[in-house]
Design an enzyme around this catalytic site. Structure first.
Site, short mmCIF file in Angstrom:
data_model
loop_
_atom_site.label_atom_id
_atom_site.label_comp_id
_atom_site.label_asym_id
_atom_site.label_seq_id
_atom_site.Cartn_x
_atom_site.Cartn_y
_atom_site.Cartn_z
N ARG A 63 0.80 -1.22 0.00
CA ARG A 63 0.00 0.00 0.00
C ARG A 63 0.84 1.28 0.00
O ARG A 63 0.64 2.17 -0.83
CB ARG A 63 -0.92 0.05 1.25
CG ARG A 63 -2.20 -0.70 1.13
CD ARG A 63 -2.56 -1.26 2.49
NE ARG A 63 -1.59 -2.29 2.81
CZ ARG A 63 -1.73 -3.56 2.45
NH1 ARG A 63 -2.81 -3.94 1.87
NH2 ARG A 63 -0.78 -4.45 2.70
N THR A 64 1.78 1.38 0.94
CA THR A 64 2.51 2.64 1.11
C THR A 64 3.33 2.96 -0.13
O THR A 64 3.36 4.09 -0.61
CB THR A 64 3.41 2.55 2.36
OG1 THR A 64 2.61 2.06 3.44
CG2 THR A 64 3.98 3.89 2.73
N LYS A 91 25.23 -6.35 -1.10
CA LYS A 91 26.69 -6.56 -1.18
C LYS A 91 27.40 -5.85 -0.02
O LYS A 91 28.62 -5.73 -0.02
CB LYS A 91 27.21 -6.01 -2.51
CG LYS A 91 26.59 -6.66 -3.73
CD LYS A 91 27.08 -5.96 -4.99
CE LYS A 91 26.22 -6.32 -6.19
NZ LYS A 91 26.43 -5.41 -7.32
N ARG A 113 11.28 3.74 3.79
CA ARG A 113 10.85 2.74 4.79
C ARG A 113 12.08 1.93 5.17
O ARG A 113 12.84 1.50 4.29
CB ARG A 113 9.77 1.82 4.22
CG ARG A 113 9.48 0.64 5.14
CD ARG A 113 8.27 -0.12 4.76
NE ARG A 113 7.05 0.63 5.07
CZ ARG A 113 5.83 0.11 5.04
NH1 ARG A 113 5.65 -1.15 4.71
NH2 ARG A 113 4.78 0.84 5.33
N HIS A 141 4.84 5.56 11.80
CA HIS A 141 4.37 5.45 10.41
C HIS A 141 3.44 6.66 10.20
O HIS A 141 2.22 6.53 10.17
CB HIS A 141 3.64 4.12 10.23
CG HIS A 141 3.34 3.75 8.80
ND1 HIS A 141 3.52 4.61 7.73
CD2 HIS A 141 2.88 2.58 8.27
CE1 HIS A 141 3.16 3.99 6.61
NE2 HIS A 141 2.78 2.76 6.91
N1 CP Z 1 -0.39 -0.07 5.88
C1 CP Z 1 0.84 -0.32 5.37
O1 CP Z 1 1.84 0.30 5.73
O2 CP Z 1 0.83 -1.29 4.41
P1 CP Z 1 2.12 -1.76 3.59
O3 CP Z 1 3.05 -2.44 4.54
O4 CP Z 1 1.59 -2.69 2.52
O5 CP Z 1 2.76 -0.53 2.98
#
Ligand code: CP
Length: 311
Positions: A63-64, A91, A113, A141
């Protein structure tokens, strides 16, 4: 309604903790405008033309990652995607070397991320680009919390005085922490609910209520935000079995019906159907899970647009 300011107080989005309530209202106000844009026949605006954005994902995401990429493309930015699993990180290249190499290619903004808490903050102290935290380990998040609160507000109006319960694996959840900070800044009351082993010790010091009883908590709240059981972050067994977790803490149709209320049900995804939430709740008229995903694009467009103005 609070007055809407024109600029964010920060040039990075590292966590909700650093935002003011005015920042959050500005993001929501801007998201309303972008939501209108993405529902037009032509869903693209030139706002970030000539801005180059790198999406650096050192941890899995559906999603993100897709939501950021769509938001960037709707704003006409140039986009490069990096996934650690197919890169020279394998590596032995360090985070700073990886990012400096990418920045040498004239990147203006970085969406990152990473499994290490505060990795985006570390980056913001060493490089010049705007940094957006797309999830850092078990820490924060922020874009998920903003899209969650935006979706709640769209459904129930102002969040001041509203009761929001966050169910599930609070201990390992960056979504829980960012939601708590965001909801409190907007004046909502928050309860966290789950088995004692999945609730951090002393979490009430953040100003939240703690409950170990699903049915009492469902009866209390206006909105139930149900979080995923993160088996991949659990180094020991925190509960006897998934079946037992579902029985005592899973939100299913019978538990919802017992409240006799029109609760709003949310989940940030990915969902473990039949564990923390049953399919007949996830797909029910109570659920706004897919609206959360739609709103994610508008909210991320707003964040990118506002941060780009703070270079
Ligand atoms: N909600 C969320 O962060 O989903 P993903 O891990 O798929 O990005």
């Amino acid at each position: 309604m609070a007055a809407v300011t024109q600029h964010l107080s920060t040039r990075h989005l590292l966590g909700i903790k650093d935002l003011t309530a005015e920042d959050i209202h500005l993001i929501f106000h801007t998201s309303d405008n972008f939501k209108e844009v993405i529902n037009r026949p032509i869903r693209k605006v030139p706002s970030l033309r000539d801005v180059t954005i790198a999406n650096l994902f050192f941890e899995n995401s559906t999603r993100t990652r897709i939501s950021f990429e769509l938001a960037e493309k709707r704003l006409s930015a140039d986009v490069v995607n990096f996934s650690a699993s197919s890169s020279s990180v394998k590596k032995g290249e360090t985070l700073l070397d990886t990012v400096n190499n990418i920045l040498s290619m004239k990147v203006d903004m970085v969406v990152m991320r990473h499994p290490a808490p505060c990795a985006p903050k570390f980056l913001s102290e060493h490089i010049d680009a705007n940094i957006i935290n797309a999830g850092d380990g078990t820490h924060e998040h922020p874009t998920q919390a903003l899209l969650d609160a935006f979706s709640m507000q769209e459904k129930v109006g102002r969040l001041t005085g509203k009761k929001v319960a966050i169910f599930g694996d609070i201990l390992h959840s960056r979504v829980a922490l960012s939601n708590i900070f965001c909801l409190q800044k907007l004046g909502a009351e928050v309860t966290v609910c789950g088995p004692p082993t999945l609730i951090p010790k002393h979490i009430e010091r953040l100003g939240v209520h703690v409950s170990y009883n699903r049915d009492e908590t469902l009866a209390w709240c206006d909105i139930a935000n149900i979080l995923r059981i993160q088996l991949e972050r659990q180094d020991i067994k925190y509960f006897p079995s998934l079946r037992e977790y579902a029985q005592y803490f899973g939100v299913d149709r019978r538990a919802l019906d017992r409240t006799g209320k029109e609760l709003v049900v949310m989940h940030p995804g990915p969902i473990n159907r039949g564990v923390e939430i049953s399919s007949d709740v996830a797909d029910s008229e109570h659920s706004i899970i897919l609206q959360q995903v739609e709103n994610g694009v508008a909210v991320r467009m707003a964040i990118l647009y506002l941060l780009a103005a703070r270079t």
